[in-house]
Motif scaffolding. Sequence first.
Motif, short mmCIF file in Angstrom:
data_model
loop_
_atom_site.label_atom_id
_atom_site.label_comp_id
_atom_site.label_asym_id
_atom_site.label_seq_id
_atom_site.Cartn_x
_atom_site.Cartn_y
_atom_site.Cartn_z
N PHE A 226 0.84 -1.17 -0.20
CA PHE A 226 -0.14 0.04 -0.16
C PHE A 226 0.82 1.43 -0.39
CE2 PHE A 226 -2.36 -2.45 2.87
CZ PHE A 226 -3.30 -3.11 1.53
N SER A 227 0.18 2.55 -0.78
CA SER A 227 1.08 3.74 -0.29
C SER A 227 -0.18 4.06 -0.43
CB SER A 227 2.28 4.12 -2.03
OG SER A 227 1.15 3.77 -2.79
N CYS A 228 0.15 5.35 0.04
CA CYS A 228 -0.71 6.98 0.61
C CYS A 228 -1.42 7.74 -1.09
CB CYS A 228 0.26 7.73 1.10
SG CYS A 228 0.18 7.36 2.87
N GLN A 229 -2.19 7.64 -1.63
CA GLN A 229 -2.42 7.85 -2.91
C GLN A 229 -4.17 8.68 -2.35
OE1 GLN A 229 -3.23 4.85 -5.04
NE2 GLN A 229 -1.52 3.75 -4.92
N GLY A 230 -3.74 9.13 -1.59
CA GLY A 230 -5.01 10.53 -1.19
C GLY A 230 -6.38 9.82 -1.05
#
Length: 154
Positions: free
Chosen positions: A109-113
């Motif tokens: 996972f990554s922070c994508q808004g």
Amino acid sequence: MKGKIIRWVDDRGFGFIKSQSLHGDVFAHVSKFQPGYRRPIVGDEVEFQLDYRAHKLSASHVQLIGVEPLKSHPLNTLLSILFLGAIVAGLYFFVIEPELHPAYRDMGFSCQGKTYCSQMTSCDEAKFYLATCPNVKIDGDRDGIPCERQFCGW
């Protein structure tokens, strides 16, 4: 236009400029002087523009001629350092990818808004967002469990 301060009332912050190019004196308020310099005194030579919007002839964009700028005040230096520190902290927490909690490091996972539960695909993703991403709205009761009704509860 150039002139010379012929009267100055420092406690009231105004005075008058005499210019060879004009008939009569020109009103000058301290707020129209270039910042970063000492306050004007009688005899200072100035460069200025005329402001015709007022009821009386007045000066704007006034600059003292032959006067050195003031040294930076220590308080200004401190405020500049604090401001730069706040920018660096903001960059660290919101732009630079934060160090992931070990439990989420290998999940992909990554922070994508994403900010709401309806944008999440699993409980694991919601937990990742709650632990690492700013401005999420996925833990309404603030109990540390995200998206309880959709994924991580009941």
